[in-house]
Design a protein around this motif. Structure first.
Motif, mmCIF file in Angstrom:
data_model
loop_
_atom_site.group_PDB
_atom_site.id
_atom_site.type_symbol
_atom_site.label_atom_id
_atom_site.label_comp_id
_atom_site.label_asym_id
_atom_site.label_seq_id
_atom_site.Cartn_x
_atom_site.Cartn_y
_atom_site.Cartn_z
ATOM 1 N N PRO A 70 -4.843 -0.324 2.824
ATOM 2 C CA PRO A 70 -3.622 -1.046 3.136
ATOM 3 C C PRO A 70 -2.874 -1.455 1.872
ATOM 4 C CG PRO A 70 -5.429 -1.845 4.482
ATOM 5 C CD PRO A 70 -6.020 -0.918 3.469
ATOM 6 N N GLY A 71 -1.544 -1.333 1.905
ATOM 7 C CA GLY A 71 -0.732 -1.764 0.783
ATOM 8 C C GLY A 71 -0.536 -0.725 -0.290
ATOM 9 N N THR A 72 -1.126 0.468 -0.144
ATOM 10 C CA THR A 72 -1.001 1.486 -1.190
ATOM 11 C C THR A 72 -0.121 2.646 -0.749
ATOM 12 O OG1 THR A 72 -3.000 2.629 -0.434
ATOM 13 C CG2 THR A 72 -3.277 0.938 -2.116
ATOM 14 N N LEU A 73 0.521 2.549 0.400
ATOM 15 C CA LEU A 73 1.362 3.630 0.891
ATOM 16 C C LEU A 73 2.575 3.808 -0.011
ATOM 17 C CD1 LEU A 73 1.124 2.799 4.660
ATOM 18 C CD2 LEU A 73 0.325 4.895 3.608
ATOM 19 N N PHE A 75 10.332 -8.937 -0.513
ATOM 20 C CA PHE A 75 10.085 -9.603 0.772
ATOM 21 C C PHE A 75 9.492 -8.618 1.778
ATOM 22 C CE2 PHE A 75 12.817 -13.682 1.084
ATOM 23 C CZ PHE A 75 12.461 -14.047 -0.201
ATOM 24 N N ILE A 76 9.985 -7.367 1.790
ATOM 25 C CA ILE A 76 9.467 -6.351 2.704
ATOM 26 C C ILE A 76 8.042 -5.980 2.316
ATOM 27 C CG2 ILE A 76 9.718 -3.950 3.457
ATOM 28 C CD1 ILE A 76 12.735 -4.313 3.291
ATOM 29 N N ARG A 77 7.811 -5.769 1.024
ATOM 30 C CA ARG A 77 6.462 -5.392 0.575
ATOM 31 C C ARG A 77 5.457 -6.498 0.877
ATOM 32 N NH1 ARG A 77 9.486 -3.781 -3.989
ATOM 33 N NH2 ARG A 77 8.627 -5.485 -5.233
ATOM 34 N N ASP A 78 5.849 -7.740 0.617
ATOM 35 C CA ASP A 78 4.939 -8.861 0.874
ATOM 36 C C ASP A 78 4.658 -9.024 2.365
ATOM 37 O OD1 ASP A 78 4.928 -9.328 -1.823
ATOM 38 O OD2 ASP A 78 6.299 -11.042 -1.757
ATOM 39 N N GLU A 79 5.699 -8.839 3.188
ATOM 40 C CA GLU A 79 5.511 -8.972 4.634
ATOM 41 C C GLU A 79 4.603 -7.874 5.165
ATOM 42 O OE1 GLU A 79 6.493 -10.534 8.628
ATOM 43 O OE2 GLU A 79 5.913 -11.211 6.628
ATOM 44 N N ILE A 80 4.742 -6.668 4.625
ATOM 45 C CA ILE A 80 3.878 -5.567 5.061
ATOM 46 C C ILE A 80 2.430 -5.846 4.692
ATOM 47 C CG2 ILE A 80 3.280 -3.164 4.538
ATOM 48 C CD1 ILE A 80 6.244 -2.499 4.707
ATOM 49 N N LEU A 81 2.192 -6.347 3.488
ATOM 50 C CA LEU A 81 0.823 -6.685 3.085
ATOM 51 C C LEU A 81 0.237 -7.756 3.998
ATOM 52 C CD1 LEU A 81 1.202 -6.716 -0.804
ATOM 53 C CD2 LEU A 81 -0.060 -5.062 0.568
ATOM 54 N N THR A 131 -2.924 -7.136 6.816
ATOM 55 C CA THR A 131 -4.119 -7.982 6.877
ATOM 56 C C THR A 131 -4.270 -8.603 8.264
ATOM 57 O OG1 THR A 131 -3.926 -8.511 4.524
ATOM 58 C CG2 THR A 131 -5.265 -9.988 5.868
ATOM 59 N N LYS A 132 -3.158 -9.050 8.834
ATOM 60 C CA LYS A 132 -3.191 -9.704 10.141
ATOM 61 C C LYS A 132 -3.618 -8.740 11.248
ATOM 62 C CE LYS A 132 -0.169 -12.030 13.501
ATOM 63 N NZ LYS A 132 1.208 -12.545 13.765
ATOM 64 N N HIS A 133 -3.077 -7.515 11.249
ATOM 65 C CA HIS A 133 -3.319 -6.589 12.345
ATOM 66 C C HIS A 133 -4.339 -5.494 12.021
ATOM 67 C CE1 HIS A 133 -0.155 -8.469 14.621
ATOM 68 N NE2 HIS A 133 0.756 -8.199 13.704
ATOM 69 N N GLN A 144 -4.440 9.569 14.107
ATOM 70 C CA GLN A 144 -4.553 8.336 13.332
ATOM 71 C C GLN A 144 -3.466 7.358 13.755
ATOM 72 O OE1 GLN A 144 -7.153 7.928 11.061
ATOM 73 N NE2 GLN A 144 -7.795 9.898 11.933
ATOM 74 N N LEU A 145 -3.763 6.074 13.585
ATOM 75 C CA LEU A 145 -2.847 5.013 13.979
ATOM 76 C C LEU A 145 -2.358 4.257 12.755
ATOM 77 C CD1 LEU A 145 -1.574 3.195 16.227
ATOM 78 C CD2 LEU A 145 -3.669 1.829 16.109
ATOM 79 N N CYS A 146 -1.038 4.041 12.690
ATOM 80 C CA CYS A 146 -0.489 3.154 11.669
ATOM 81 C C CYS A 146 0.730 2.459 12.267
ATOM 82 C CB CYS A 146 -0.130 3.911 10.389
ATOM 83 S SG CYS A 146 1.345 4.935 10.504
ATOM 84 N N GLY A 147 1.282 1.522 11.539
ATOM 85 C CA GLY A 147 2.461 0.808 12.001
ATOM 86 C C GLY A 147 3.695 1.238 11.229
#
Length: 245
Positions: free
Chosen positions: A2-5, A15-21, A25-27, A208-211
């Protein structure tokens, strides 16, 4: 991880990068900011809008189960066509022939000949009608698609095998498996609502599943960051002087 895409790291907005991180973690799923819609998306065909430089003001609106580009090439190969057709737009469709008929009905007043698929209207007009019936434009981005759909699957259809799935996911049960599956589906929908309420749609590709963060949510976060940076730069009492160390 997560976070390395790559697409996430390319976003100019922290703000977008931080929200994605945070949401990864949340989901517990990787999340992307988007990209082009894969050509492998599952649909039964396309509705296309074609133009020709030697037919100004006219558009050909039809359907194909091959591809809009191949269809345009086929039409352009005729000896009676002075120049090749250009694909102005194309739309994925689960019912290409039915969608074509409905679109032709809506565009009837622009039709130049009832025996031909040519219409004297603007590309914008044809696009508006096509959007009303088809799944999405083939040139759409994933983040645009995420605005409209809570789940996007680009994999080929599979057969529903309830007994096999219960074994695969190790779900001991007794009684009607269809009823049990319905309850599991309802629980899954609750989880899906939670994810979607955070501005995320699900993408299923290659099993595979991603958001995918919706375009609307990205625009909102970008707006917040721009406001934040502007307030930080100007301050309450006017421009701030650069701070030294």
């Amino acid at each position: 991880m997560p976070g390395t895409l790559h697409l996430v790291n390319d976003s100019p907005y922290s703000f977008i990068r931080d929200e994605i991180l945070r949401l990864e973690t949340k989901h517990s799923i990787p999340i992307e900011v988007g990209g082009p819609v894969p050509k492998s998306i599952n649909s039964k065909g396309w509705v296309y809008i074609l133009s020709n430089p030697y037919m100004p003001g006219l558009l050909k609106v039809g359907m194909t189960t091959i591809s809009p580009e191949v269809r345009a090439k086929e039409l352009s190969s005729g000896t009676g066509v002075p120049a090749k057709f250009n694909v102005e737009a194309s739309y994925f469709s689960d019912d290409p022939r039915g969608d074509e008929a409905r679109i032709h009905t809506d565009l009837a007043k622009y039709r130049v000949n009832n025996g031909r698929e040519f219409f004297q209207c603007s590309v914008a007009t044809a696009n508006e009608v096509c959007r009303a019936y088809c799944l999405c434009e083939s040139r759409s981005s994933l983040e645009e698609l995420a605005n409209e759909y809570v789940a996007i699957c680009v994999d080929k259809p599979i057969k529903v095998e309830l007994h096999q799935w219960f074994e695969e996911f190790n779900i001991p049960s007794i009684g009607c498996k269809a009823n049990v599956a319905r309850i599991i589906f309802e629980l899954g929908c609750m989880r899906l609502d939670e994810i979607n309420n955070d501005g995320i749609s699900l993408l299923i590709e290659d099993g595979q599943l991603c958001g995918v963060m919706t375009e609307a949510h990205q625009n909102f976060l970008a707006y917040l960051e721009e406001c934040h940076d502007r307030d930080k730069a100007t301050g309450i009492y006017g421009p701030l002087e650069p701070v030294g160390f």
